[in-house]
Design an enzyme around this catalytic site. Structure first.
Site, mmCIF file in Angstrom:
data_model
loop_
_atom_site.group_PDB
_atom_site.id
_atom_site.type_symbol
_atom_site.label_atom_id
_atom_site.label_comp_id
_atom_site.label_asym_id
_atom_site.label_seq_id
_atom_site.Cartn_x
_atom_site.Cartn_y
_atom_site.Cartn_z
ATOM 1 N N ARG A 62 0.830 -1.226 0.000
ATOM 2 C CA ARG A 62 0.000 0.000 0.000
ATOM 3 C C ARG A 62 0.858 1.266 0.000
ATOM 4 O O ARG A 62 0.521 2.264 0.647
ATOM 5 C CB ARG A 62 -0.949 0.047 1.204
ATOM 6 C CG ARG A 62 -1.851 -1.127 1.334
ATOM 7 C CD ARG A 62 -2.886 -1.226 0.231
ATOM 8 N NE ARG A 62 -3.637 -2.439 0.404
ATOM 9 C CZ ARG A 62 -3.282 -3.628 -0.130
ATOM 10 N NH1 ARG A 62 -2.227 -3.703 -0.930
ATOM 11 N NH2 ARG A 62 -3.987 -4.692 0.110
ATOM 12 N N SER B 174 -10.434 -0.352 4.242
ATOM 13 C CA SER B 174 -9.598 -0.518 5.436
ATOM 14 C C SER B 174 -8.937 0.808 5.782
ATOM 15 O O SER B 174 -8.251 1.401 4.958
ATOM 16 C CB SER B 174 -8.525 -1.575 5.190
ATOM 17 O OG SER B 174 -9.140 -2.831 5.065
ATOM 18 N N GLU C 44 -3.908 3.744 6.476
ATOM 19 C CA GLU C 44 -3.812 3.530 5.027
ATOM 20 C C GLU C 44 -4.500 4.698 4.314
ATOM 21 O O GLU C 44 -4.055 5.172 3.280
ATOM 22 C CB GLU C 44 -4.497 2.205 4.673
ATOM 23 C CG GLU C 44 -4.493 1.883 3.196
ATOM 24 C CD GLU C 44 -5.088 0.510 2.898
ATOM 25 O OE1 GLU C 44 -4.876 -0.443 3.678
ATOM 26 O OE2 GLU C 44 -5.789 0.399 1.881
HETATM 27 C C1 LIG Z 1 -15.598 -0.445 0.335
HETATM 28 C C2 LIG Z 1 -14.120 -0.235 0.035
HETATM 29 C C3 LIG Z 1 -13.291 -1.335 -0.129
HETATM 30 C C4 LIG Z 1 -11.928 -1.150 -0.402
HETATM 31 N N1 LIG Z 1 -11.152 -2.270 -0.564
HETATM 32 C C5 LIG Z 1 -9.837 -2.105 -0.852
HETATM 33 C C6 LIG Z 1 -8.998 -3.264 -1.059
HETATM 34 O O1 LIG Z 1 -9.418 -4.406 -1.010
HETATM 35 N N2 LIG Z 1 -7.692 -3.052 -1.321
HETATM 36 C C7 LIG Z 1 -7.157 -1.803 -1.414
HETATM 37 O O2 LIG Z 1 -5.955 -1.683 -1.686
HETATM 38 N N3 LIG Z 1 -7.930 -0.701 -1.217
HETATM 39 C C8 LIG Z 1 -9.240 -0.828 -0.959
HETATM 40 N N4 LIG Z 1 -10.023 0.284 -0.763
HETATM 41 C C9 LIG Z 1 -9.399 1.629 -0.776
HETATM 42 C C10 LIG Z 1 -9.387 2.326 -2.147
HETATM 43 O O3 LIG Z 1 -10.464 1.872 -2.955
HETATM 44 C C11 LIG Z 1 -8.062 2.122 -2.881
HETATM 45 O O4 LIG Z 1 -6.981 2.666 -2.148
HETATM 46 C C12 LIG Z 1 -8.075 2.765 -4.269
HETATM 47 O O5 LIG Z 1 -6.896 2.388 -4.957
HETATM 48 C C13 LIG Z 1 -8.165 4.285 -4.234
HETATM 49 O O6 LIG Z 1 -8.470 4.730 -5.558
HETATM 50 P P1 LIG Z 1 -9.198 6.116 -5.804
HETATM 51 O O7 LIG Z 1 -9.298 6.312 -7.262
HETATM 52 O O8 LIG Z 1 -10.472 6.167 -5.054
HETATM 53 O O9 LIG Z 1 -8.115 7.091 -5.182
HETATM 54 P P2 LIG Z 1 -8.395 8.421 -4.335
HETATM 55 O O10 LIG Z 1 -9.003 8.049 -3.028
HETATM 56 O O11 LIG Z 1 -9.079 9.416 -5.165
HETATM 57 O O12 LIG Z 1 -6.882 8.869 -4.074
HETATM 58 C C14 LIG Z 1 -6.042 8.072 -3.247
HETATM 59 C C15 LIG Z 1 -4.604 8.602 -3.367
HETATM 60 O O13 LIG Z 1 -4.126 8.386 -4.689
HETATM 61 C C16 LIG Z 1 -3.723 9.634 -5.275
HETATM 62 N N5 LIG Z 1 -4.037 9.575 -6.702
HETATM 63 C C17 LIG Z 1 -5.256 9.385 -7.279
HETATM 64 N N6 LIG Z 1 -5.125 9.378 -8.619
HETATM 65 C C18 LIG Z 1 -3.813 9.571 -8.891
HETATM 66 C C19 LIG Z 1 -3.060 9.674 -10.095
HETATM 67 N N7 LIG Z 1 -3.636 9.569 -11.301
HETATM 68 N N8 LIG Z 1 -1.713 9.868 -10.007
HETATM 69 C C20 LIG Z 1 -1.110 9.970 -8.783
HETATM 70 N N9 LIG Z 1 -1.781 9.902 -7.608
HETATM 71 C C21 LIG Z 1 -3.116 9.692 -7.670
HETATM 72 C C22 LIG Z 1 -4.541 10.683 -4.540
HETATM 73 O O14 LIG Z 1 -3.933 11.961 -4.624
HETATM 74 C C23 LIG Z 1 -4.517 10.108 -3.134
HETATM 75 O O15 LIG Z 1 -3.297 10.393 -2.495
HETATM 76 C C24 LIG Z 1 -11.392 0.144 -0.506
HETATM 77 C C25 LIG Z 1 -12.230 1.260 -0.358
HETATM 78 C C26 LIG Z 1 -13.590 1.078 -0.084
HETATM 79 C C27 LIG Z 1 -14.472 2.282 0.035
#
Ligand SMILES: Cc1cc2nc3c(=O)[nH]c(=O)nc-3n(C[C@H](O)[C@H](O)[C@H](O)COP(=O)(O)OP(=O)(O)OC[C@H]3O[C@@H](n4cnc5c(N)ncnc54)[C@H](O)[C@@H]3O)c2cc1C
Length: 298
Positions: A173, A222, A292
Site C-alpha cells: 500500500r 480498510s 492507510e
Molecule cells: C468499500 C471499500 C473497499 C476497499 N477495498 C480495498 C482493497 O481491497 N484493497 C485496497 O488496496 N484498497 C481498498 N479500498 C481503498 C481504495 O479503494 C483504494 O486505495 C483505491 O486504490 C483508491 O483509488 P481512488 O481512485 O479512489 O483514489 P483516491 O481516493 O481518489 O486517491 C487516493 C490517493 O491516490 C492519489 N491519486 C489518485 N489518482 C492519482 C493519479 N492519477 N496519479 C497519482 N496519484 C493519484 C490521490 O492523490 C490520493 O493520495 C477500498 C475502499 C472502499 C471504500
C-alpha cells in the site's frame, strides 16, 4: 463541459470554484476545493498544468475511496481523473492499457472478457486505475504493481514521460512516485486465461466482499494497514472497539478495520475516531496502527 480560457491557453475541460469535496469522496465528507478541474483528455490536462502557477498546491482525485479531506477543504487545485481520463484498450496479446480515471472494476471486467487473467482482484476495489497505482491497491493476494508493465506520468508543467516499474519504490500500500509526477495511464501485462473462469473469479471476489465488508455504507475500506504478521481488524476487535462511535463516525460492526459514516459524520468525527482507535489499540496491544487512508487538509 464549459470551455475555459485561463491565461490565454484554450482549455476544453471544466473548471469549478469552491467545489464541495464531500461529493467526491466515498465517506461523503470534506470541505470545498478552491479550484477543481475536469480535463477533457490528457492533452487538455497537459495544457491546463502548463499554465498553472508553479506554487499552486495540487491534489489528484480518482474516486476518493481512500481520502479523508478535512472539513475546511483543500486550498489549491484538485485534478479529477474519474470520468475524464477514461481510455481503455487492449495492448498487444496480453496487455490492457487503462487511463488513470478508469474504474478498477471496469479494468477487471475488460481484461476478464478478453480472457486475460490476473486483474480479477481489482473488481472489488472501488477506486480508479490512478488511485490503484498510487496506493499499490491490492486484495486476495494480488497487488496492482504485480501486473504493471509501464506507465505514463505527467508533471506539473504538463510534460509526459513513459516510466517502467523500476522507477518507483513499491511496497505494501505504498508507492514512491518521482516528485511532482502523477499517473496518466498504465499498461498491465496479464496471463492468458479463460474468460469464463476469470468472470467466475470476479463473481467470487464480489460475493466474498459482500459477506465480510459493510458494502453499501459510506466507508473508505480498510482505514489502517495490516501490521506485519497480524490484521488491523483483529487488533481493533480485540480492543473491544467494534461499534465505537464519535459523532456520525462508527467502527463497523461487520469489519472492524472499516469506519462508516452513519449519516451526518464530519471529517473531524472521522479523524477523532481514527485517533481514538490508534490510541486504544496501542494501549492494549503495544502496536501503533498506521493509517492507510490519506488525509488532505488540516
Ligand atoms: C468499500 C471499500 C473497499 C476497499 N477495498 C480495498 C482493497 O481491497 N484493497 C485496497 O488496496 N484498497 C481498498 N479500498 C481503498 C481504495 O479503494 C483504494 O486505495 C483505491 O486504490 C483508491 O483509488 P481512488 O481512485 O479512489 O483514489 P483516491 O481516493 O481518489 O486517491 C487516493 C490517493 O491516490 C492519489 N491519486 C489518485 N489518482 C492519482 C493519479 N492519477 N496519479 C497519482 N496519484 C493519484 C490521490 O492523490 C490520493 O493520495 C477500498 C475502499 C472502499 C471504500
Amino acid at each position: 463541459m464549459i470551455p475555459v480560457e485561463v491565461r490565454s491557453v484554450s482549455l476544453r475541460g471544466e473548471l469549478r470554484s469552491d467545489e464541495p469535496l464531500a461529493r467526491h469522496t466515498s465517506w461523503g465528507v470534506g470541505g470545498p476545493a478552491r479550484s477543481f478541474y475536469r480535463p477533457a483528455d490528457a492533452a487538455d490536462l497537459a495544457a491546463f498544468l502548463s499554465q498553472l502557477d508553479p506554487n499552486e498546491p495540487l491534489l489528484w482525485l480518482g474516486l476518493g475511496s481512500n481520502l479523508l479531506v478535512s472539513d475546511t477543504g483543500f486550498a489549491g487545485t484538485v485534478i479529477q481523473t474519474q470520468g475524464c481520463l477514461t481510455g481503455l484498450e487492449r495492448a498487444g496479446d496480453q496487455g490492457v492499457r487503462a487511463e488513470a480515471g478508469v474504474s478498477c472494476a471496469k479494468v477487471a471486467r475488460f481484461a476478464a472478457r478478453l480472457g486475460l487473467a490476473g486483474a480479477e482482484f481489482l473488481a472489488g476495489i472501488p477506486g480508479t486505475m490512478g488511485g490503484a497505482l498510487a496506493m499499490n491497491a491490492g486484495a486476495h493476494g494480488g497487488e496492482t504493481w504485480d501486473w504493471v508493465h509501464r506507465v505514463h506520468t505527467i508533471d506539473r508543467r504538463g510534460k509526459i514521460r513513459e516510466r517502467l516499474p523500476d522507477a518507483f519504490d513499491i511496497g505494501y500500500r505504498h508507492v514512491e512516485i518521482p516528485r511532482g509526477e502523477w499517473f496518466l495511464d498504465a499498461e498491465l501485462q496479464l496471463t492468458p486465461g479463460d474468460d469464463k473462469a476469470c468472470l467466475e473469479r470476479i463473481r467470487e471476489v464480489l460475493e466474498r466482499r459482500g459477506r465480510t465488508q459493510p458494502i453499501g455504507l459510506p466507508s473508505c475500506g480498510s482505514v489502517f494497514r495490516n501490521p506485519p504478521g497480524d490484521h488491523a481488524a483483529r487488533l481493533i476487535e480485540a480492543a473491544g472497539l467494534k461499534g465505537l462511535r464519535i459523532g456520525g463516525a462508527q467502527v463497523s460492526e461487520k469489519h472492524a478495520n472499516f469506519i462508516i459514516n452513519t449519516g451526518a459524520a464530519t471529517a473531524s468525527d472521522m479523524a477523532r475516531l481514527i485517533e481514538r482507535v490508534q490510541t486504544e489499540v496501542e494501549r492494549r496491544s503495544g502496536i501503533r496502527l498506521i493509517r492507510e487512508v490519506r488525509r488532505v487538509g488540516d
